[in-house]
Design a protein around this motif. Structure first.
Motif, mmCIF file in Angstrom:
data_model
loop_
_atom_site.group_PDB
_atom_site.id
_atom_site.type_symbol
_atom_site.label_atom_id
_atom_site.label_comp_id
_atom_site.label_asym_id
_atom_site.label_seq_id
_atom_site.Cartn_x
_atom_site.Cartn_y
_atom_site.Cartn_z
ATOM 1 N N ARG A 51 0.892 -1.165 -0.061
ATOM 2 C CA ARG A 51 0.012 -0.049 0.025
ATOM 3 C C ARG A 51 0.984 1.298 -0.080
ATOM 4 N NH1 ARG A 51 -1.991 3.421 3.984
ATOM 5 N NH2 ARG A 51 -1.239 1.919 5.584
ATOM 6 N N THR A 52 0.602 2.195 -0.827
ATOM 7 C CA THR A 52 1.040 3.385 -1.110
ATOM 8 C C THR A 52 0.902 4.491 0.234
ATOM 9 O OG1 THR A 52 1.036 3.307 -3.286
ATOM 10 C CG2 THR A 52 1.644 5.458 -2.439
ATOM 11 N N THR A 53 2.099 4.898 0.966
ATOM 12 C CA THR A 53 2.126 5.769 2.069
ATOM 13 C C THR A 53 2.124 7.155 1.539
ATOM 14 O OG1 THR A 53 3.320 4.232 3.409
ATOM 15 C CG2 THR A 53 3.196 6.248 3.979
ATOM 16 N N PHE A 54 0.961 7.878 1.983
ATOM 17 C CA PHE A 54 0.881 9.156 1.757
ATOM 18 C C PHE A 54 1.856 10.184 2.287
ATOM 19 C CE2 PHE A 54 -1.164 13.508 2.205
ATOM 20 C CZ PHE A 54 -1.293 13.714 0.868
ATOM 21 N N ILE A 55 2.076 9.748 3.851
ATOM 22 C CA ILE A 55 2.675 10.651 4.532
ATOM 23 C C ILE A 55 3.814 9.720 5.063
ATOM 24 C CG2 ILE A 55 3.190 11.917 6.845
ATOM 25 C CD1 ILE A 55 0.493 12.858 6.463
ATOM 26 N N TYR A 56 5.360 10.009 4.949
ATOM 27 C CA TYR A 56 6.374 9.369 5.420
ATOM 28 C C TYR A 56 6.939 9.543 6.977
ATOM 29 C CZ TYR A 56 7.046 7.312 0.711
ATOM 30 O OH TYR A 56 7.116 6.534 -0.352
ATOM 31 N N MET A 57 6.718 10.865 7.107
ATOM 32 C CA MET A 57 7.270 11.487 8.165
ATOM 33 C C MET A 57 6.731 10.711 9.534
ATOM 34 S SD MET A 57 7.790 15.366 9.408
ATOM 35 C CE MET A 57 8.565 15.853 7.849
ATOM 36 N N ARG A 58 7.418 10.334 10.376
ATOM 37 C CA ARG A 58 7.152 9.994 11.656
ATOM 38 C C ARG A 58 6.992 10.814 12.956
ATOM 39 N NH1 ARG A 58 11.129 4.355 11.364
ATOM 40 N NH2 ARG A 58 10.105 3.792 9.482
ATOM 41 N N PRO A 59 6.267 10.744 13.969
ATOM 42 C CA PRO A 59 6.025 11.636 14.897
ATOM 43 C C PRO A 59 7.473 12.348 15.221
ATOM 44 C CG PRO A 59 4.532 9.956 15.298
ATOM 45 C CD PRO A 59 5.408 9.667 14.121
ATOM 46 N N ARG A 60 8.420 11.379 15.698
ATOM 47 C CA ARG A 60 9.805 11.859 16.231
ATOM 48 C C ARG A 60 10.294 13.024 15.324
ATOM 49 N NH1 ARG A 60 15.107 10.181 15.924
ATOM 50 N NH2 ARG A 60 16.274 10.180 18.019
ATOM 51 N N LEU A 61 10.346 12.753 13.952
ATOM 52 C CA LEU A 61 10.931 13.715 13.069
ATOM 53 C C LEU A 61 10.278 14.750 12.935
ATOM 54 C CD1 LEU A 61 13.102 14.129 10.937
ATOM 55 C CD2 LEU A 61 11.801 12.841 9.357
ATOM 56 N N PHE A 62 8.816 14.780 13.168
ATOM 57 C CA PHE A 62 7.717 15.556 12.977
ATOM 58 C C PHE A 62 8.376 16.769 14.091
ATOM 59 C CE2 PHE A 62 4.225 18.028 14.265
ATOM 60 C CZ PHE A 62 3.602 18.658 13.152
ATOM 61 N N PHE A 63 8.352 16.598 15.209
ATOM 62 C CA PHE A 63 8.615 17.416 16.469
ATOM 63 C C PHE A 63 9.832 18.062 16.286
ATOM 64 C CE2 PHE A 63 5.161 14.677 18.345
ATOM 65 C CZ PHE A 63 4.501 15.699 18.739
ATOM 66 N N ALA A 64 10.922 17.367 15.768
ATOM 67 C CA ALA A 64 12.219 17.978 15.542
ATOM 68 C C ALA A 64 12.414 19.005 14.441
ATOM 69 C CB ALA A 64 13.052 16.814 15.111
ATOM 70 N N VAL A 65 11.680 18.759 13.507
ATOM 71 C CA VAL A 65 11.530 19.452 12.281
ATOM 72 C C VAL A 65 10.507 20.724 12.686
ATOM 73 C CG1 VAL A 65 10.902 19.975 9.832
ATOM 74 C CG2 VAL A 65 11.824 17.747 10.453
ATOM 75 N N ALA A 66 9.714 20.750 13.368
ATOM 76 C CA ALA A 66 8.946 21.764 13.909
ATOM 77 C C ALA A 66 9.519 22.690 14.898
ATOM 78 C CB ALA A 66 7.500 21.202 14.829
ATOM 79 N N PHE A 67 10.445 22.154 15.488
ATOM 80 C CA PHE A 67 11.263 23.027 16.295
ATOM 81 C C PHE A 67 12.243 23.802 15.372
ATOM 82 C CE2 PHE A 67 15.759 23.343 18.547
ATOM 83 C CZ PHE A 67 15.330 24.185 19.583
ATOM 84 N N VAL A 68 12.730 23.166 14.263
ATOM 85 C CA VAL A 68 13.663 23.760 13.581
ATOM 86 C C VAL A 68 12.928 25.000 12.756
ATOM 87 C CG1 VAL A 68 15.323 23.730 11.401
ATOM 88 C CG2 VAL A 68 15.156 21.893 13.101
ATOM 89 N N GLY A 69 11.767 24.683 12.471
ATOM 90 C CA GLY A 69 10.735 25.556 11.717
ATOM 91 C C GLY A 69 10.668 27.048 12.907
ATOM 92 N N VAL A 70 10.470 26.664 13.970
ATOM 93 C CA VAL A 70 10.474 27.932 14.920
ATOM 94 C C VAL A 70 11.556 28.659 14.995
ATOM 95 C CG1 VAL A 70 9.931 28.555 17.136
ATOM 96 C CG2 VAL A 70 8.465 26.684 16.142
ATOM 97 N N ILE A 71 12.786 27.993 15.145
ATOM 98 C CA ILE A 71 13.990 28.738 14.901
ATOM 99 C C ILE A 71 13.932 29.540 13.479
ATOM 100 C CG2 ILE A 71 16.458 28.529 15.008
ATOM 101 C CD1 ILE A 71 16.278 26.110 16.583
ATOM 102 N N THR A 72 13.830 28.985 12.359
ATOM 103 C CA THR A 72 14.009 29.480 11.217
ATOM 104 C C THR A 72 13.126 30.889 11.186
ATOM 105 O OG1 THR A 72 14.285 27.373 10.080
ATOM 106 C CG2 THR A 72 13.523 29.021 8.802
#
Length: 376
Positions: free
Chosen positions: A96-117
């Motif tokens: 089955r094709t996955t629509f979203i690859y990002m896992r929660p652990r990576l999501f929160f890390a990237v969200a933190f980088v986003g706020v800094i950005t």
């Protein structure tokens, strides 16, 4: 359908995750594409932002908001890629094709980088509002030194003589440009405003020099396969949270209420005001997508080097469009930047050639040993 990945090594000693079953030509094409996007954003972003301030715009939070507000464009690309994978999956009888690859652990890390950005966007927008393009560009060029420093701390970046030479030449080029900054204060701007813009632009350079290696560290610590589709998801989430951060600032500063009045009073007209807003969001999205794409294909150091080497190009464009003076120092900086850029890629070329020769030598040794074994 989750893509498997392998890793490639650069002369700097870092590993860059790449999708498996991708030809070297395709990898080079992807890197070139991201370099083009980064070039468009790095040169066009400051120019169009300065255009807004020159002709009557004065909302710093709005400008910082526009730096990442183009993230919905990534959603369109991700939807197209999803249907492409889905069609390929049906033909290949895959899972089955996955629509979203990002896992929660990576999501929160990237969200933190986003706020800094988002915070970095504000610092940079304030600097562009107060400084000429030439001055803000030369300050941002110092970001390369900070990128190299933080890359060494965060991702254990290894340096060769060629990469060190590139960093030194590009940094010296920025230093040469600093020789003409004494007379750069725009008319009608107080010394306090100019100094504040200078300081915040330096802070923006330091912070983005930290963000680039932080993204590379995020890739390395993700604990999941890093594909280019996932890189696009990272870009989307990072820009989304940066946009939210700046949107909060706009709400507090009442920017949304002021926009219609500012558009009516804009020197170039109301229609061009909104056109500038749209193109600003699109061009800056090219910058961020290109930056993290180069990190994915190579390293954060290469991303920083490309940003630095484009400084003289931005300087020349500022001369052409905004009639800024082109002193001899800018010509020297251009030569030094091109020299540093060539140094880095010559080092990459030598490393790849050496690796290819070593691989061929190993294969020949194995074939010879196998032949000797068979004769016995």
């Amino acid at each position: 359908m989750m893509e498997k990945v392998t890793t490639t090594t650069t002369t700097t000693g870092t590993t860059a995750p790449m999708a498996a079953k991708v030809s070297p030509a395709a990898k080079k094409t992807l890197l070139i594409l991201n370099c083009i996007l980064l070039s468009i954003g790095n040169c066009g972003g400051p120019l169009i932002m300065r255009l807004y301030f020159i002709h009557g715009g004065n909302r710093v939070w709005l400008s910082s908001f526009l730096e990442t507000a183009g993230w919905p464009f990534i959603v369109i690309v991700l939807i197209i890629l999803y249907f492409h994978r889905r069609a390929a999956g049906k033909n290949g009888n895959n899972k089955r094709t996955t629509f979203i690859y990002m896992r929660p652990r990576l999501f929160f890390a990237v969200a933190f980088v986003g706020v800094i950005t988002g915070f970095d966007d504000y610092l940079y927008a304030y600097g562009v509002a107060r400084l000429p393009v030439s001055t803000s560009a030369l300050i941002i060029a110092s970001q390369l030194a900070f990128t190299a420093f933080f890359a060494y701390l965060l991702v254990k970046q290894k340096f060769t003589a060629y990469s060190v030479n590139a960093v030194v030449l590009l940094t010296v080029g920025a230093g040469v440009l600093a020789l003409h900054t004494n007379s750069d204060r725009p008319e009608g701007e107080t010394k306090k405003q100019y100094v504040m813009g200078f300081v915040l632009t330096v802070a923006a350079a330091v912070l983005y020099g930290f963000i680039l290696p932080l993204i590379e560290l995020t890739y390395n610590k993700a604990k999941q396969a890093i594909t280019y589709t996932l890189v696009l998801e990272i870009q989307m989430v990072m820009c989304l949270f940066a946009t939210i951060f700046c949107m909060v600032g706009m709400i507090i500063n009442n920017d949304f209420k002021v926009i219609p009045r500012e558009a009516r009073d804009f020197d170039l007209g109301e229609t061009k005001y909104y056109i500038i807003m749209c193109f600003s969001a699109l061009i800056w999205q090219c910058f961020f997508l290109g930056a993290i794409g180069v990190i994915f294909c190579a390293s954060s150091l290469l991303s920083g080097i490309i940003i630095a080497v484009l400084l003289p190009v931005t300087e020349v464009l500022a001369v052409v469009f905004y009639k800024e003076k082109f002193q001899a120092e800018k010509g020297v900086a251009l030569v030094l930047s091109l020299w540093g850029f060539a140094s880095y890629f010559y080092g990459e070329y030598k490393f790849m050639k050496k690796s290819k020769d070593n691989t061929q030598s190993t294969q020949q040794s194995m074939e010879l040993a196998q032949a000797n074994y068979s004769s016995v």
